[in-house]
Design a protein around this motif. Structure first.
Motif, PDB file in Angstrom:
ATOM      1  N   GLY A  76      34.545  69.899   9.528  1.00 36.41           N
ATOM      2  CA  GLY A  76      35.305  70.351   8.365  1.00 36.41           C
ATOM      3  C   GLY A  76      34.613  70.110   7.043  1.00 36.41           C
ATOM      4  O   GLY A  76      35.239  70.172   5.982  1.00 36.41           O
ATOM      5  N   GLU A  92      43.966  73.443   3.506  1.00 35.70           N
ATOM      6  CA  GLU A  92      43.556  72.067   3.207  1.00 35.70           C
ATOM      7  C   GLU A  92      42.136  71.959   2.662  1.00 35.70           C
ATOM      8  O   GLU A  92      41.438  70.981   2.933  1.00 35.70           O
ATOM      9  CB  GLU A  92      43.759  71.163   4.434  1.00 35.70           C
ATOM     10  CG  GLU A  92      45.214  71.073   4.849  1.00 35.70           C
ATOM     11  CD  GLU A  92      45.460  70.149   6.038  1.00 35.70           C
ATOM     12  OE1 GLU A  92      44.518  69.458   6.468  1.00 35.70           O
ATOM     13  OE2 GLU A  92      46.605  70.123   6.538  1.00 35.70           O
ATOM     14  N   SER A 130      36.055  69.350   1.701  1.00 36.32           N
ATOM     15  CA  SER A 130      36.361  69.566   3.119  1.00 36.32           C
ATOM     16  C   SER A 130      37.511  70.544   3.267  1.00 36.32           C
ATOM     17  O   SER A 130      38.220  70.865   2.304  1.00 36.32           O
ATOM     18  CB  SER A 130      36.716  68.239   3.803  1.00 36.32           C
ATOM     19  OG  SER A 130      37.896  67.687   3.226  1.00 36.32           O
ATOM     20  N   GLY A 131      37.682  71.024   4.496  1.00 33.08           N
ATOM     21  CA  GLY A 131      38.794  71.900   4.848  1.00 33.08           C
ATOM     22  C   GLY A 131      39.222  71.589   6.265  1.00 33.08           C
ATOM     23  O   GLY A 131      38.559  70.818   6.977  1.00 33.08           O
ATOM     24  N   ASN A 132      40.300  72.194   6.704  1.00 34.35           N
ATOM     25  CA  ASN A 132      40.841  71.912   8.039  1.00 34.35           C
ATOM     26  C   ASN A 132      40.346  72.961   9.041  1.00 34.35           C
ATOM     27  O   ASN A 132      40.747  74.128   8.965  1.00 34.35           O
ATOM     28  CB  ASN A 132      42.365  71.909   8.007  1.00 34.35           C
ATOM     29  CG  ASN A 132      42.967  71.350   9.284  1.00 34.35           C
ATOM     30  OD1 ASN A 132      42.438  71.539  10.374  1.00 34.35           O
ATOM     31  ND2 ASN A 132      44.071  70.647   9.156  1.00 34.35           N
ATOM     32  N   ARG A 157      41.151  73.494  12.027  1.00 29.25           N
ATOM     33  CA  ARG A 157      42.195  74.031  12.900  1.00 29.25           C
ATOM     34  C   ARG A 157      43.031  75.108  12.214  1.00 29.25           C
ATOM     35  O   ARG A 157      43.753  75.850  12.877  1.00 29.25           O
ATOM     36  CB  ARG A 157      43.107  72.898  13.391  1.00 29.25           C
ATOM     37  CG  ARG A 157      42.381  71.909  14.296  1.00 29.25           C
ATOM     38  CD  ARG A 157      43.299  70.810  14.794  1.00 29.25           C
ATOM     39  NE  ARG A 157      42.585  69.945  15.709  1.00 29.25           N
ATOM     40  CZ  ARG A 157      42.434  70.161  17.010  1.00 29.25           C
ATOM     41  NH1 ARG A 157      42.975  71.247  17.546  1.00 29.25           N
ATOM     42  NH2 ARG A 157      41.769  69.319  17.770  1.00 29.25           N
ATOM     43  N   LEU A 158      42.961  75.180  10.903  1.00 29.80           N
ATOM     44  CA  LEU A 158      43.805  76.113  10.163  1.00 29.80           C
ATOM     45  C   LEU A 158      43.084  77.370   9.701  1.00 29.80           C
ATOM     46  O   LEU A 158      43.697  78.431   9.584  1.00 29.80           O
ATOM     47  CB  LEU A 158      44.394  75.404   8.933  1.00 29.80           C
ATOM     48  CG  LEU A 158      45.288  74.193   9.179  1.00 29.80           C
ATOM     49  CD1 LEU A 158      45.762  73.617   7.848  1.00 29.80           C
ATOM     50  CD2 LEU A 158      46.478  74.550  10.052  1.00 29.80           C
ATOM     51  N   VAL A 193      41.175  62.116   6.065  1.00 26.35           N
ATOM     52  CA  VAL A 193      42.138  63.176   5.790  1.00 26.35           C
ATOM     53  C   VAL A 193      43.337  62.581   5.061  1.00 26.35           C
ATOM     54  O   VAL A 193      43.522  61.363   5.011  1.00 26.35           O
ATOM     55  CB  VAL A 193      42.574  63.892   7.091  1.00 26.35           C
ATOM     56  CG1 VAL A 193      41.365  64.470   7.818  1.00 26.35           C
ATOM     57  CG2 VAL A 193      43.329  62.936   8.012  1.00 26.35           C
ATOM     58  N   ARG A 227      46.334  62.355   5.758  1.00 23.62           N
ATOM     59  CA  ARG A 227      47.242  61.555   6.590  1.00 23.62           C
ATOM     60  C   ARG A 227      46.690  60.162   6.848  1.00 23.62           C
ATOM     61  O   ARG A 227      47.376  59.317   7.427  1.00 23.62           O
ATOM     62  CB  ARG A 227      47.502  62.279   7.914  1.00 23.62           C
ATOM     63  CG  ARG A 227      48.313  63.553   7.760  1.00 23.62           C
ATOM     64  CD  ARG A 227      48.362  64.372   9.037  1.00 23.62           C
ATOM     65  NE  ARG A 227      47.063  64.921   9.383  1.00 23.62           N
ATOM     66  CZ  ARG A 227      46.523  66.005   8.829  1.00 23.62           C
ATOM     67  NH1 ARG A 227      47.161  66.634   7.850  1.00 23.62           N
ATOM     68  NH2 ARG A 227      45.349  66.456   9.206  1.00 23.62           N
TER      69      ARG A 227
END
Length: 372
Positions: A44, A78, A141-143, A145-146, A250, A252
């Protein structure tokens, strides 16, 4: 104009979206599910630091699109421009960083050099033994999964047909276009875009274009959640691959990490690698050099994937050298995540206008024949 896109990772879905936005009639065919190949195995990282200089125009183009992604795609993928820091622990790494920073400046990349005191003040807890660092504040960064599902859904809303779980069989060039036979029927189009990732070389070979590509799987991992304190993506300048770790935290709180472990060979059938537990202790020691606190954290999961590595570590991107209407965008060598939106936009421009504002000559498919 009708275009078939083969491959439903980030490169394929971004291409489908930008093609549809330019008015092309697009059919995307994916052998599994959207975004389940190299994209979902990605770390990511959205970084320009350390890239081959000829990739920087494409990386700049892509960074601008990452910044627009939420509005463009209608959902949060994200992307966070939290910056990218690369720590340095020895004189060789410092020399390499300074040489790269000087070479990259004319290409539009400005790197800030940080002293040990600045690292401790701005990023406490990172690399206590580091002698310096580079910092690129606009990266982040990015996600993974999305992003591909977001591009696919946005392309579908523009009229693209997205076909999943379709095994591709024979691909025929008719002299006027292409016919692709698959387990879900046959499809015809004026143009064919090969975004097949690690499978891309197989597709190119069907048209007499041989690309020296190996399929390999990275070793990735993620920890339990911690208080969110690490904003930038963290990497390292080093000549020792055993120390080449990277990490990010991340929102979370989990810490995602990779690198510092040999990428394992992957068979393209079925095309999935498993993480090797034997590699984990050395990998975690390398990660702990960047973030000592990780030594006290529980590991939740490890994973791998299937990435295509070209012999010269540059992607294959642009027109076919043998077949009119055929285009390639594959083999991004484990560092294509940042480039994805830019690749899709550039390929859509090239296919629909026969030109591209971003230079792609270094990525041409026939460069291996020229070197022979």
């Amino acid at each position: 104009m009708d275009v078939i896109v083969l491959g439903g990772g980030l490169m394929g879905t971004a291409s489908a979206f930008f093609l549809a936005r330019r008015g092309a009639r697009v059919t995307l065919i994916e052998r599994n599910r959207i975004g389940t190949g190299a994209t979902v195995a990605s770390f990511g990282n959205i970084r320009r630091t350390g890239r081959h200089l000829s990739q920087l125009p494409l990386a700049h183009r892509s960074l601008g699109l990452w910044g627009e992604a939420d509005k463009m795609l209608g959902r949060d993928v994200e992307f966070r421009a939290t910056g990218h820091i690369r720590l340095i622990f020895d004189a060789g790494g410092l020399a390499d960083m300074r040489q790269y920073a000087e070479a990259a400046r004319p290409w539009g990349l400005e790197l800030e050099e940080l002293s040990p005191r600045e690292i401790r003040a701005r990023f406490p807890g990172l690399g206590p033994e580091a002698i310096a660092a580079s910092f690129s504040p606009q990266d982040g960064s990015g996600n993974p999964r999305l992003i591909a599902p977001a591009f696919a859904e946005a392309a579908r809303k523009l009229g693209a047909e997205i076909i999943e779980d379709a095994e591709v069989g024979k691909i025929t060039y008719t002299g006027f276009g292409f016919v692709v036979s698959s387990s879900k029927g046959s499809f015809a189009a004026d143009c064919l875009l090969n975004t097949g990732g690690a499978w891309g070389a197989r597709i190119a070979a069907q048209f007499g274009e041989e690309v020296p590509l190996d399929a390999r799987g990275p070793q990735m991992g993620v920890t339990e959640p911690l208080p969110h304190r690490i904003l930038p993506v963290v990497g390292i300048w080093t000549r020792d691959k055993a120390h080449g770790a990277y990490l990010r935290q991340v929102e979370r709180g989990n810490i995602v990490f990779g690198g510092a472990a040999e990428r394992v060979p992957v068979g393209l059938d079925p095309g999935h690698a498993s993480a090797d537990p034997a590699l984990l202790p050395a990998q975690l020691r390398a990660v702990a050099r960047l973030l000592p606190a990780i030594a006290q954290v529980s590991l939740i999961r490890t994973w791998s994937g299937c990435e295509g590595y070209v012999q010269d570590m540059l992607p294959v991107m642009g027109r076919s050298a043998t077949t009119p209407g055929l285009f390639h965008a594959f083999g991004f060598c484990g560092h294509g995540f940042q480039l994805g939106p830019g690749v899709g936009d550039a390929m859509a421009e090239l296919i629909t206008t026969n030109r591209c504002e971003t230079p792609l000559d270094d990525f041409r498919v026939d460069r291996f024949n020229c070197a022979a």
